[in-house]
Design a protein around this motif. Structure first.
Motif, PDB file in Angstrom:
ATOM      1  N   ASN A 191       0.938  -1.130   0.017  1.00 24.69           N
ATOM      2  CA  ASN A 191      -0.163  -0.050   0.088  1.00 24.69           C
ATOM      3  C   ASN A 191       0.891   1.300  -0.035  1.00 24.69           C
ATOM      4  OD1 ASN A 191      -1.415   2.087   1.331  1.00 24.69           O
ATOM      5  ND2 ASN A 191      -3.196   0.853   1.390  1.00 24.69           N
ATOM      6  N   PRO A 192       0.767   2.189  -1.192  1.00 20.88           N
ATOM      7  CA  PRO A 192       1.561   3.535  -0.906  1.00 20.88           C
ATOM      8  C   PRO A 192       1.424   4.185   0.171  1.00 20.88           C
ATOM      9  CG  PRO A 192      -0.317   3.392  -2.754  1.00 20.88           C
ATOM     10  CD  PRO A 192      -0.365   2.085  -2.129  1.00 20.88           C
ATOM     11  N   THR A 193       0.309   3.950   0.891  1.00 21.23           N
ATOM     12  CA  THR A 193       0.577   5.110   2.131  1.00 21.23           C
ATOM     13  C   THR A 193       1.107   4.409   3.407  1.00 21.23           C
ATOM     14  OG1 THR A 193      -1.656   4.223   2.881  1.00 21.23           O
ATOM     15  CG2 THR A 193      -1.919   5.936   1.413  1.00 21.23           C
ATOM     16  N   GLU A 194       1.666   3.152   3.258  1.00 16.52           N
ATOM     17  CA  GLU A 194       2.151   2.493   4.310  1.00 16.52           C
ATOM     18  C   GLU A 194       3.273   2.765   4.772  1.00 16.52           C
ATOM     19  OE1 GLU A 194       1.554  -1.945   4.525  1.00 16.52           O
ATOM     20  OE2 GLU A 194       3.703  -2.044   5.244  1.00 16.52           O
ATOM     21  N   VAL A 195       3.561   3.126   6.155  1.00 14.08           N
ATOM     22  CA  VAL A 195       4.863   3.263   6.703  1.00 14.08           C
ATOM     23  C   VAL A 195       5.192   2.289   7.866  1.00 14.08           C
ATOM     24  CG1 VAL A 195       6.140   5.018   8.243  1.00 14.08           C
ATOM     25  CG2 VAL A 195       4.826   5.891   6.159  1.00 14.08           C
ATOM     26  N   ASP A 222       2.914   7.205  17.807  1.00 12.58           N
ATOM     27  CA  ASP A 222       2.855   8.953  17.528  1.00 12.58           C
ATOM     28  C   ASP A 222       3.627   8.951  16.413  1.00 12.58           C
ATOM     29  OD1 ASP A 222       1.639  11.373  17.532  1.00 12.58           O
ATOM     30  OD2 ASP A 222       3.426  12.156  19.109  1.00 12.58           O
ATOM     31  N   THR A 223       4.794   8.613  16.313  1.00 13.20           N
ATOM     32  CA  THR A 223       6.042   9.238  15.330  1.00 13.20           C
ATOM     33  C   THR A 223       5.463   8.378  14.023  1.00 13.20           C
ATOM     34  OG1 THR A 223       7.693   8.895  16.989  1.00 13.20           O
ATOM     35  CG2 THR A 223       8.215   9.177  14.911  1.00 13.20           C
ATOM     36  N   THR A 224       5.262   7.062  14.026  1.00 10.89           N
ATOM     37  CA  THR A 224       4.821   6.506  12.859  1.00 10.89           C
ATOM     38  C   THR A 224       3.506   6.986  12.191  1.00 10.89           C
ATOM     39  OG1 THR A 224       5.325   4.295  14.240  1.00 10.89           O
ATOM     40  CG2 THR A 224       4.577   4.113  11.946  1.00 10.89           C
ATOM     41  N   ALA A 225       2.353   7.353  13.089  1.00 10.95           N
ATOM     42  CA  ALA A 225       1.503   7.700  12.569  1.00 10.95           C
ATOM     43  C   ALA A 225       1.356   9.162  12.312  1.00 10.95           C
ATOM     44  CB  ALA A 225       0.081   7.028  13.154  1.00 10.95           C
ATOM     45  N   CYS A 226       2.221   9.686  12.685  1.00 11.89           N
ATOM     46  CA  CYS A 226       2.468  11.205  12.659  1.00 11.89           C
ATOM     47  C   CYS A 226       1.236  11.982  13.194  1.00 11.89           C
ATOM     48  CB  CYS A 226       2.962  11.631  11.159  1.00 11.89           C
ATOM     49  SG  CYS A 226       3.746  13.253  11.318  1.00 11.89           S
ATOM     50  N   LYS A 276      -1.273   2.767   7.991  1.00 12.34           N
ATOM     51  CA  LYS A 276      -1.535   3.208   6.673  1.00 12.34           C
ATOM     52  C   LYS A 276      -2.902   3.971   6.465  1.00 12.34           C
ATOM     53  CE  LYS A 276      -3.104  -1.549   5.243  1.00 12.34           C
ATOM     54  NZ  LYS A 276      -4.548  -1.277   5.779  1.00 12.34           N
ATOM     55  N   VAL A 277      -3.215   4.582   5.512  1.00 14.78           N
ATOM     56  CA  VAL A 277      -4.680   5.185   5.380  1.00 14.78           C
ATOM     57  C   VAL A 277      -5.510   4.066   4.910  1.00 14.78           C
ATOM     58  CG1 VAL A 277      -5.912   7.059   4.185  1.00 14.78           C
ATOM     59  CG2 VAL A 277      -3.477   7.321   4.674  1.00 14.78           C
ATOM     60  N   ASN A 278      -6.675   4.074   5.576  1.00 17.37           N
ATOM     61  CA  ASN A 278      -7.515   2.806   4.993  1.00 17.37           C
ATOM     62  C   ASN A 278      -8.756   3.522   4.229  1.00 17.37           C
ATOM     63  OD1 ASN A 278      -6.673   0.917   6.601  1.00 17.37           O
ATOM     64  ND2 ASN A 278      -7.852   1.200   8.358  1.00 17.37           N
ATOM     65  N   ARG A 279      -9.056   4.836   4.597  1.00 23.15           N
ATOM     66  CA  ARG A 279      -9.939   5.342   3.651  1.00 23.15           C
ATOM     67  C   ARG A 279     -10.160   7.008   4.004  1.00 23.15           C
ATOM     68  NH1 ARG A 279     -16.025   3.193   2.549  1.00 23.15           N
ATOM     69  NH2 ARG A 279     -16.835   4.889   1.459  1.00 23.15           N
ATOM     70  N   ALA A 280     -10.312   7.610   2.717  1.00 22.53           N
ATOM     71  CA  ALA A 280     -10.510   8.891   2.916  1.00 22.53           C
ATOM     72  C   ALA A 280     -12.225   9.158   2.687  1.00 22.53           C
ATOM     73  CB  ALA A 280      -9.744   9.707   1.880  1.00 22.53           C
ATOM     74  N   PHE A 281     -12.962   9.704   3.569  1.00 22.51           N
ATOM     75  CA  PHE A 281     -14.277  10.129   3.442  1.00 22.51           C
ATOM     76  C   PHE A 281     -14.372  11.333   2.787  1.00 22.51           C
ATOM     77  CE2 PHE A 281     -14.024   6.996   6.746  1.00 22.51           C
ATOM     78  CZ  PHE A 281     -15.339   6.145   6.425  1.00 22.51           C
ATOM     79  N   ASN A 282     -15.457  12.217   2.981  1.00 27.61           N
ATOM     80  CA  ASN A 282     -15.385  13.502   2.471  1.00 27.61           C
ATOM     81  C   ASN A 282     -13.930  14.589   2.856  1.00 27.61           C
ATOM     82  OD1 ASN A 282     -17.227  13.418   0.524  1.00 27.61           O
ATOM     83  ND2 ASN A 282     -18.824  13.868   1.752  1.00 27.61           N
ATOM     84  N   SER A 283     -14.067  14.644   4.247  1.00 27.67           N
ATOM     85  CA  SER A 283     -13.162  15.473   4.786  1.00 27.67           C
ATOM     86  C   SER A 283     -12.413  14.868   6.140  1.00 27.67           C
ATOM     87  CB  SER A 283     -13.854  16.765   5.371  1.00 27.67           C
ATOM     88  OG  SER A 283     -14.682  16.396   6.049  1.00 27.67           O
ATOM     89  N   SER A 284     -12.735  13.595   6.138  1.00 30.13           N
ATOM     90  CA  SER A 284     -12.027  12.896   7.297  1.00 30.13           C
ATOM     91  C   SER A 284     -11.475  11.714   6.833  1.00 30.13           C
ATOM     92  CB  SER A 284     -13.170  12.602   8.442  1.00 30.13           C
ATOM     93  OG  SER A 284     -13.854  11.324   8.046  1.00 30.13           O
ATOM     94  N   MET A 285     -10.558  11.123   7.615  1.00 27.81           N
ATOM     95  CA  MET A 285      -9.674  10.054   6.997  1.00 27.81           C
ATOM     96  C   MET A 285      -9.259   9.002   8.256  1.00 27.81           C
ATOM     97  SD  MET A 285      -6.002  10.458   5.121  1.00 27.81           S
ATOM     98  CE  MET A 285      -5.691  11.662   6.382  1.00 27.81           C
ATOM     99  N   GLU A 286      -9.323   7.702   7.839  1.00 29.93           N
ATOM    100  CA  GLU A 286      -9.093   6.736   8.742  1.00 29.93           C
ATOM    101  C   GLU A 286      -7.679   6.223   8.571  1.00 29.93           C
ATOM    102  OE1 GLU A 286     -11.991   3.614  10.686  1.00 29.93           O
ATOM    103  OE2 GLU A 286     -10.452   2.631   9.327  1.00 29.93           O
ATOM    104  N   VAL A 287      -6.816   6.204   9.742  1.00 32.24           N
ATOM    105  CA  VAL A 287      -5.507   5.527   9.542  1.00 32.24           C
ATOM    106  C   VAL A 287      -5.575   4.414  10.289  1.00 32.24           C
ATOM    107  CG1 VAL A 287      -3.098   5.732   9.946  1.00 32.24           C
ATOM    108  CG2 VAL A 287      -4.445   7.797   9.073  1.00 32.24           C
ATOM    109  N   GLY A 288      -5.058   3.286   9.705  1.00 39.33           N
ATOM    110  CA  GLY A 288      -5.034   2.198  10.541  1.00 39.33           C
ATOM    111  C   GLY A 288      -3.409   1.924  10.992  1.00 39.33           C
ATOM    112  N   ILE A 289      -3.611   1.490  12.235  1.00 42.26           N
ATOM    113  CA  ILE A 289      -2.090   1.234  12.876  1.00 42.26           C
ATOM    114  C   ILE A 289      -2.145  -0.158  13.203  1.00 42.26           C
ATOM    115  CG2 ILE A 289      -0.374   2.134  14.598  1.00 42.26           C
ATOM    116  CD1 ILE A 289      -2.272   4.775  14.225  1.00 42.26           C
ATOM    117  N   GLN A 290      -0.979  -0.842  12.969  1.00 44.63           N
ATOM    118  CA  GLN A 290      -1.001  -2.234  13.669  1.00 44.63           C
ATOM    119  C   GLN A 290       0.425  -2.486  14.480  1.00 44.63           C
ATOM    120  OE1 GLN A 290      -2.843  -5.384  12.720  1.00 44.63           O
ATOM    121  NE2 GLN A 290      -1.532  -6.002  14.592  1.00 44.63           N
TER     122      GLN A 290
END
Ligand code: ADP
Length: 617
Positions: free
Chosen positions: A76-80, A107-111, A136-150
């Motif tokens: 996934n290109p958003t994965e760090v 915190d540092t990983t998900a910035c 990584k970014v799971n989904r961008a809604f209209n103006s919000s975005m969910e990031v998943g952290i494992q």
């Protein structure tokens, strides 16, 4: 640009599972657009100065294999990722990884510096182990975005790796002048990405309902203000646990723009909470869950942070400590800014690692009593969540009793179980008659099936007609009748269903079914109607019937063109369905075809009626 976010960590680990941290979506800080990114520079959320945001660099998802070395797997290109070795300087008094340190790394990983809220379950990790964190970014809604952290741990000696927790952080983007702004959508590629993408919508719904769930619980339950039948000699006044501490924000605590790292604040909060907990139990407490890091506003280098903590309530083997953080400037500020609050649960472990009894607390009058009751409500919500959500989908017992305070989690479970089934990629076409197709999916324990057809009907019409179980007997001969027993809200309904099938006891079978329907969040999303069994006190088993349970089934409806709609019915087959599936696959029956043709006729016959109904809404 204004962002806000919060973590939710949800981790079954060593039999204990985590709670989700849920915060209000309140504005908390401003960031330089070009420096804000969720993960590293190459991947994440970059904002142009015009105020439109793109979740990815242009073209990054057009071809997911773009820029990949030969032999490299899709990523996934958003994965760090981040990997850290646990050293003695990262540990607490017991030689385990300090949770404050883990929070700083997450915190540092998900910035997420300066964002909002985190909840997690905590496990023991020793020096020499490695912590791996992926975001990584799971989904961008209209103006919000969910990031998943494992978060996972790795033992360097044995080479073993294990997952510790999964976190979800939500951010809301706001344009400087106009408030809300629109994020560019992100297209999921793999099965796992599709599932996370689809369920993100349900998590968002659940998050938004949290405040109401808490309020509802406080108004509808009669909670005692003191532990009943308690030993009054062993009651500690809450004031005795009160802690106040101050920290000066220095450059190493902040990012390049001078905003304090969220992980640093969380680590300071954990410190004061641990002291408050120790004052109640007179031992070294262990942090078990963190609920709701709630970032309300930013703080900068030069601010002083006043951290206050007190034990809000104690239960048999655990206690809740609340922490609040205020920021001020020594030189000029008159008022303090409330920037964060969190609730943490501690236990005291004995030599065998078992939780020991915790003394009771007596809350202070007024706010103390309110927090005491709210802590009980939070505990109930956390347990519900743990029970219903943190379990693997298929392990959630069928007979979960439905109630006002767990309704959100049951709906979540209902919809997400279906969405998980829909996102699977290993479906196999098993039978086809006149464009009605039956697919099967074989997994360890279950044989699921899906029946699909494309119809000349509007998706919204099909959605409304199929979500009302009272009409199902008109086309599904397995249904004798369905009666509405509880209208939970606009999209969730509980029905009592009587089946045509007769049980071994020679009685008709009956079911209590929660139907949860969801309209698409975005273009391209399907309409979803999910069904699962629940227990409802007002609808107990009746001697006339044999009570049965169903695990996961439902419809997924896609508007394919202006005229055509694809309707899919899914069923994670309980043993009772096995014969139905296998006889159809083996060509011994064409029942699936007959039923779905009847469904088509039913939809065609009633579609205009529902349109009139919809217009009148
Ligand atoms: P709430 O009062 O609704 O819980 P706050 O954000 O005011 O929310 O406080 C969060 C928690 O911080 C409280 O539940 C309490 O445990 C702790 N807290 C707040 N104020 C104080 C204080 N003056 N001294 C010690 N602890 C405090």
């Amino acid at each position: 640009m204004l962002w806000e976010g919060f973590y939710e960590l949800n981790a079954p680990f060593h039999g204990i599972s985590v709670s989700l941290g849920i915060g209000d979506l309140a504005p908390w800080g401003s960031f330089d657009a070009h420096h804000f990114c969720i993960a590293a520079e190459q991947s994440v959320v970059l904002f142009s100065s015009e105020g439109s945001a793109s979740a990815l660099p242009a073209g990054a998802l057009a071809d997911p294999t773009l820029g990949m070395e030969r032999g490299e797997q899709y990523r996934n290109p958003t994965e760090v990722q981040m990997s850290q070795l646990v050293l003695p300087c990262h540990t607490n008094h017991r030689g385990e990884l300090s949770i404050g340190q883990l929070l700083k790394w997450i915190d540092t990983t998900a910035c997420l510096s300066g964002k909002q809220s985190c909840a997690m379950d905590l496990a023991i990790h020793y020096v020499g182990q490695v912590v791996n964190i992926k975001a990584k970014v799971n989904r961008a809604f209209n103006s919000s975005m969910e990031v998943g952290i494992q978060v996972s741990y790795e033992d360097l000696c044995s080479g073993k790796q294990w997952n510790v927790c999964k976190a979800y952080a939500t951010f809301v983007a706001q344009g400087k002048a106009t408030g809300k702004m629109k994020l560019k959508p992100l297209t999921p590629q793999t099965e796992e990405e599709k599932m996370e993408y689809s369920i993100a919508a349900e998590r968002r719904r659940m998050r938004l309902a949290h405040t109401d769930t808490l309020k509802d619980l406080l108004t509808h339950s009669t909670m005692p203000t003191e532990r009943e039948n308690g030993d009054c000699n062993n009651v500690v006044p809450a004031e005795k646990t009160r802690v106040e501490s101050v920290e000066l924000v220095l450059p190493p605590h902040a990012n390049h723009q001078g905003n304090t790292f969220g992980g640093q604040i969380m680590a300071w909060m954990e410190n004061v909470a641990t002291i408050a907990a120790s004052r109640l139990c007179h031992a070294h407490p262990t942090l078990k869950t963190i609920e709701m890091f709630h970032f309300r506003g930013p703080s900068q280098v030069g601010d002083r942070l006043l951290l206050k903590a007190i034990v809000n309530n104690s239960f048999k083997n655990s206690m809740e400590v609340g922490v609040c953080v205020e920021a001020y400037r020594q030189e000029m500020e008159v008022s303090r800014r409330h920037i964060n609050s969190a609730f943490m649960t501690f236990v005291v472990l004995d030599q065998e690692g078992q939780p020991s009894a915790i003394p009771m607390v007596k809350p202070e009058v007024g706010d103390g009593e309110r927090r005491y009751r709210e802590a009980s409500a939070r505990k109930k919500i956390r347990l519900d969540r743990k029970y219903i959500i943190s379990c693997e989908q298929t392990k959630v017992p069928l007979s979960v009793p439905w109630d006002q305070s767990n309704k959100v989690y049951l709906s979540y479970n209902n919809v997400s179980a279906l969405k998980t089934l829909v996102a699977k990629t290993n479906w196999v076409l098993a039978a086809e008659i006149d464009k009605v197709r039956m697919y099967t999916l074989e997994e360890d324990k279950y044989l699921s099936f899906r029946i699909e057809m494309t119809l000349c009907i509007d998706a919204t019409q099909a959605f409304f007609l199929l979500s009302d179980l009272r009409q199902r007997h008109e086309w599904d001969r397995h249904y004798a009748s369905a009666e509405l027993v509880q209208q939970v809200d606009e999209d969730d309904t509980i029905y009592h269903v009587v089946s045509q099938t007769v049980s071994q006891e020679n009685k008709p079978q009956d079911f209590v079914i929660l139907a949860s329907r969801r309209k698409p969040c975005d273009e391209g999303d399907p309409y979803v109607v999910a069904f699962r069994s629940v227990m409802l006190p007002t609808c107990p088993p009746n001697p006339e019937y044999t009570r049965q349970e169903t695990m996961c089934s439902g419809f997924c409806i896609w508007q394919e063109t202006a005229e055509l709609t694809k309707v899919s019915y899914y069923n994670q087959a309980a043993p009772g369905y096995l014969a139905y599936v296998t006889t159809n696959i083996a060509g011994l029956s064409s029942d699936f075809y007959v039923t779905f043709k009847a469904c088509e006729r039913f939809l065609q016959k009633n579609k205009d009626e529902i349109t009139v109904g919809l217009q009148n809404l």
